[in-house]
Design a protein around this motif. Sequence first.
Motif, PDB file in Angstrom:
ATOM      1  N   GLN A  37       0.825  -1.206   0.000  1.00  0.00           N
ATOM      2  CA  GLN A  37       0.000   0.000   0.000  1.00  0.00           C
ATOM      3  C   GLN A  37       0.862   1.261   0.000  1.00  0.00           C
ATOM      4  OE1 GLN A  37      -2.963  -0.206  -0.743  1.00  0.00           O
ATOM      5  NE2 GLN A  37      -4.231  -1.543   0.509  1.00  0.00           N
ATOM      6  N   PHE A  38       1.959   1.201   0.740  1.00  0.00           N
ATOM      7  CA  PHE A  38       2.860   2.357   0.814  1.00  0.00           C
ATOM      8  C   PHE A  38       3.482   2.635  -0.552  1.00  0.00           C
ATOM      9  CE2 PHE A  38       6.531   4.316   3.493  1.00  0.00           C
ATOM     10  CZ  PHE A  38       5.948   5.568   3.361  1.00  0.00           C
ATOM     11  N   TYR A  39       3.873   1.573  -1.242  1.00  0.00           N
ATOM     12  CA  TYR A  39       4.438   1.721  -2.588  1.00  0.00           C
ATOM     13  C   TYR A  39       3.406   2.340  -3.529  1.00  0.00           C
ATOM     14  CZ  TYR A  39       6.470   0.427  -7.115  1.00  0.00           C
ATOM     15  OH  TYR A  39       6.981   0.457  -8.397  1.00  0.00           O
ATOM     16  N   ARG A  40       2.182   1.848  -3.441  1.00  0.00           N
ATOM     17  CA  ARG A  40       1.121   2.372  -4.308  1.00  0.00           C
ATOM     18  C   ARG A  40       0.907   3.863  -4.055  1.00  0.00           C
ATOM     19  NH1 ARG A  40      -2.512  -0.343  -7.070  1.00  0.00           N
ATOM     20  NH2 ARG A  40      -2.228  -2.276  -5.884  1.00  0.00           N
ATOM     21  N   TRP A  41       0.903   4.250  -2.750  1.00  0.00           N
ATOM     22  CA  TRP A  41       0.721   5.669  -2.417  1.00  0.00           C
ATOM     23  C   TRP A  41       1.889   6.500  -2.941  1.00  0.00           C
ATOM     24  CZ3 TRP A  41       4.092   8.415   0.921  1.00  0.00           C
ATOM     25  CH2 TRP A  41       3.733   9.750   1.111  1.00  0.00           C
ATOM     26  N   GLU A  42       3.103   6.052  -2.700  1.00  0.00           N
ATOM     27  CA  GLU A  42       4.280   6.832  -3.069  1.00  0.00           C
ATOM     28  C   GLU A  42       4.398   7.019  -4.573  1.00  0.00           C
ATOM     29  OE1 GLU A  42       8.757   5.757  -2.373  1.00  0.00           O
ATOM     30  OE2 GLU A  42       7.938   6.556  -0.497  1.00  0.00           O
ATOM     31  N   TYR A 139       0.551  14.237   1.409  1.00  0.00           N
ATOM     32  CA  TYR A 139       1.912  14.585   0.990  1.00  0.00           C
ATOM     33  C   TYR A 139       2.970  13.865   1.807  1.00  0.00           C
ATOM     34  CZ  TYR A 139      -0.828  18.395  -1.016  1.00  0.00           C
ATOM     35  OH  TYR A 139      -1.779  19.124  -1.698  1.00  0.00           O
ATOM     36  N   ALA A 140       2.612  13.406   2.982  1.00  0.00           N
ATOM     37  CA  ALA A 140       3.540  12.675   3.846  1.00  0.00           C
ATOM     38  C   ALA A 140       2.715  11.732   4.709  1.00  0.00           C
ATOM     39  CB  ALA A 140       4.351  13.636   4.719  1.00  0.00           C
ATOM     40  N   ARG A 141       3.266  10.520   4.953  1.00  0.00           N
ATOM     41  CA  ARG A 141       2.525   9.538   5.753  1.00  0.00           C
ATOM     42  C   ARG A 141       3.452   8.439   6.243  1.00  0.00           C
ATOM     43  NH1 ARG A 141      -0.645   4.884   2.651  1.00  0.00           N
ATOM     44  NH2 ARG A 141       0.517   3.712   4.234  1.00  0.00           N
ATOM     45  N   ASP A 142       2.948   7.690   7.247  1.00  0.00           N
ATOM     46  CA  ASP A 142       3.651   6.534   7.782  1.00  0.00           C
ATOM     47  C   ASP A 142       3.377   5.304   6.924  1.00  0.00           C
ATOM     48  OD1 ASP A 142       2.377   7.698  10.817  1.00  0.00           O
ATOM     49  OD2 ASP A 142       4.507   7.759  10.327  1.00  0.00           O
ATOM     50  N   LEU A 143       4.080   4.226   7.279  1.00  0.00           N
ATOM     51  CA  LEU A 143       3.805   2.937   6.667  1.00  0.00           C
ATOM     52  C   LEU A 143       2.376   2.499   6.989  1.00  0.00           C
ATOM     53  CD1 LEU A 143       4.600   0.334   5.221  1.00  0.00           C
ATOM     54  CD2 LEU A 143       5.722  -0.426   7.339  1.00  0.00           C
ATOM     55  N   ILE A 144       1.964   2.621   8.252  1.00  0.00           N
ATOM     56  CA  ILE A 144       0.599   2.303   8.660  1.00  0.00           C
ATOM     57  C   ILE A 144      -0.209   3.602   8.687  1.00  0.00           C
ATOM     58  CG2 ILE A 144      -0.863   1.498  10.548  1.00  0.00           C
ATOM     59  CD1 ILE A 144       1.232  -0.507  11.262  1.00  0.00           C
ATOM     60  N   ARG A 159      -9.046  10.163   3.515  1.00  0.00           N
ATOM     61  CA  ARG A 159      -9.720   9.488   2.406  1.00  0.00           C
ATOM     62  C   ARG A 159      -8.818   8.466   1.709  1.00  0.00           C
ATOM     63  NH1 ARG A 159     -14.052  10.892  -0.357  1.00  0.00           N
ATOM     64  NH2 ARG A 159     -12.890  10.600  -2.297  1.00  0.00           N
ATOM     65  N   GLU A 160      -7.550   8.790   1.517  1.00  0.00           N
ATOM     66  CA  GLU A 160      -6.663   7.837   0.847  1.00  0.00           C
ATOM     67  C   GLU A 160      -6.486   6.579   1.686  1.00  0.00           C
ATOM     68  OE1 GLU A 160      -2.998   9.676  -0.288  1.00  0.00           O
ATOM     69  OE2 GLU A 160      -3.913  10.763  -1.959  1.00  0.00           O
ATOM     70  N   ALA A 161      -6.398   6.737   2.992  1.00  0.00           N
ATOM     71  CA  ALA A 161      -6.274   5.577   3.875  1.00  0.00           C
ATOM     72  C   ALA A 161      -7.572   4.779   3.899  1.00  0.00           C
ATOM     73  CB  ALA A 161      -5.893   6.023   5.285  1.00  0.00           C
ATOM     74  N   VAL A 162      -8.722   5.471   3.821  1.00  0.00           N
ATOM     75  CA  VAL A 162     -10.007   4.777   3.731  1.00  0.00           C
ATOM     76  C   VAL A 162     -10.026   3.912   2.475  1.00  0.00           C
ATOM     77  CG1 VAL A 162     -12.499   5.044   3.467  1.00  0.00           C
ATOM     78  CG2 VAL A 162     -11.250   6.540   5.021  1.00  0.00           C
ATOM     79  N   GLN A 163      -9.564   4.469   1.356  1.00  0.00           N
ATOM     80  CA  GLN A 163      -9.550   3.709   0.107  1.00  0.00           C
ATOM     81  C   GLN A 163      -8.618   2.507   0.198  1.00  0.00           C
ATOM     82  OE1 GLN A 163      -8.695   6.541  -3.041  1.00  0.00           O
ATOM     83  NE2 GLN A 163     -10.843   7.094  -3.225  1.00  0.00           N
ATOM     84  N   ASP A 164      -7.457   2.681   0.815  1.00  0.00           N
ATOM     85  CA  ASP A 164      -6.547   1.547   1.009  1.00  0.00           C
ATOM     86  C   ASP A 164      -7.244   0.427   1.776  1.00  0.00           C
ATOM     87  OD1 ASP A 164      -4.524   2.913  -0.278  1.00  0.00           O
ATOM     88  OD2 ASP A 164      -3.441   3.439   1.546  1.00  0.00           O
TER      89      ASP A 164
END
Length: 346
Positions: A37-42, A139-144, A159-164
Motif C-alpha cells: 500500500q505504501f508503494y502504491r501511495w508513493e 503529501y507525507a505519511r507513515d507505513l501504517i 480518504r486515501e487511507a479509507v480507500q486503502d
Amino acid sequence: MENFHHIVEAVQTNCYINDARHAQDMTMCTYLLEMRQFYRWEHSLPHSQRLPKDELGAWLTEREALWQGLENQDYRPVPVASGPRDPFETEAINADLVPEGYVYGGGIGRFNRPHFFLARLGRREVRHGVTVLIADCEYARDLIAPPAALLDRTIYLRREAVQDFLWSKLEEWNWKRQDNALGRALAYYDFDTDPDAALERMTEVEGEAMILHELGEALAGELLGEARWQALLAGCSRHKPEIVARAVRDNLADCMVTLPTLLSRGMDSSIHFFFGNFTGMRLKLFPGAYQAYRRGVEAGHWQALKDMTERGRAHWEAIARSIVALDRHDPEADRRLAALADQAVL
C-alpha cells in the motif's frame, strides 16, 4: 505556502523515523501488505492497477536501507509559520495549516505507536461540538495509515487511507467470494465494471460510517473521562489488557452512535460492511450483536439488531466504567482488566 516543501520534508522524515522504530513490530504478512500500500501511495498508482513485482522488490530493499540508523534519531520539529513545533503539537500546527487548506495529524495510536501525516484539507465540519477534518491528497505519511482517528475533540478522516482499507477488503473477499456480510456490502457497488468509481463511491459512504464511530468515541470519552481513559491505556504493560479495553470502548461507541445512526438512516450497505469487519476482541466480547445481525438478514428487517444495540449501550457503559475504576497502581490491574473480558460477554 512559501515553505511548504520544508514542512513536507520534516513530516515525512518523522514518518521514516517512526517506521524505522516500529516496522519490526508487525508480522511479516502484515508488513508486506502495508508495504504494498505504501508503494502504491508513493507512486500514485490507482488501486485497480497491478503492482510491478520487480520494481516493488527493489523499492522495498531501498526503503529498508533508508530506515537503517533512523530509529535512534529525534523527531524533527514541524516548521510552520508561527515557529517550529513539536510534531505532537497537532492543534498548534493545524492552527497555521488549516486556514491555508492543509491538515496535519500527529498522535499516539495502538500500543503506543505514533502516527503522522500531512495532507490537503478536503473540508472542515463541526458536529455536536466535535471538529471533523477530512484529508484528501496526502503529501507525507507513515507505513501504517489509520483511516480515522479522534484526537483532542477533533476527528481526522483520511480518504486515501479509507480507500486503502476498502480495497484490501475487496481483495480479501475476492479470494473466495463467499455469501457473507462483506460480500453483501460490496454488492452495493459495481467493482466488476468500474472499480475506481465504485471505490470512490464506497469511500464516501464508509467514510461517513467511520466518522460516526469516532463521534461515538468522543461521546464515550465524555462519559468515561478522556484523560483518565488515556492514562489507563498508557499504563497497560501488556497487549491483551489494552486490546480488551479498546474493544469495550469500541462496542460502547458503536452502540451509542454508529449502529443507531446507520439503522435510523437505513444505511444497509454500511450495516453489512460493519459486520463484515466485526472481528477479533469486539466480536469475542459482543457475539450477540452478530447474532442479531444474522437474524436481521434472515428476517429482512433490523428490529433484533436495534434491540441488541439498545441493550448493548447500557452493558458496555457499565463495563467501561468498571475498567476506568481500576487502580492502575495495583500490580494486578492488568490481570483484573483482562479478566473482565470473561464477565463482559454479551
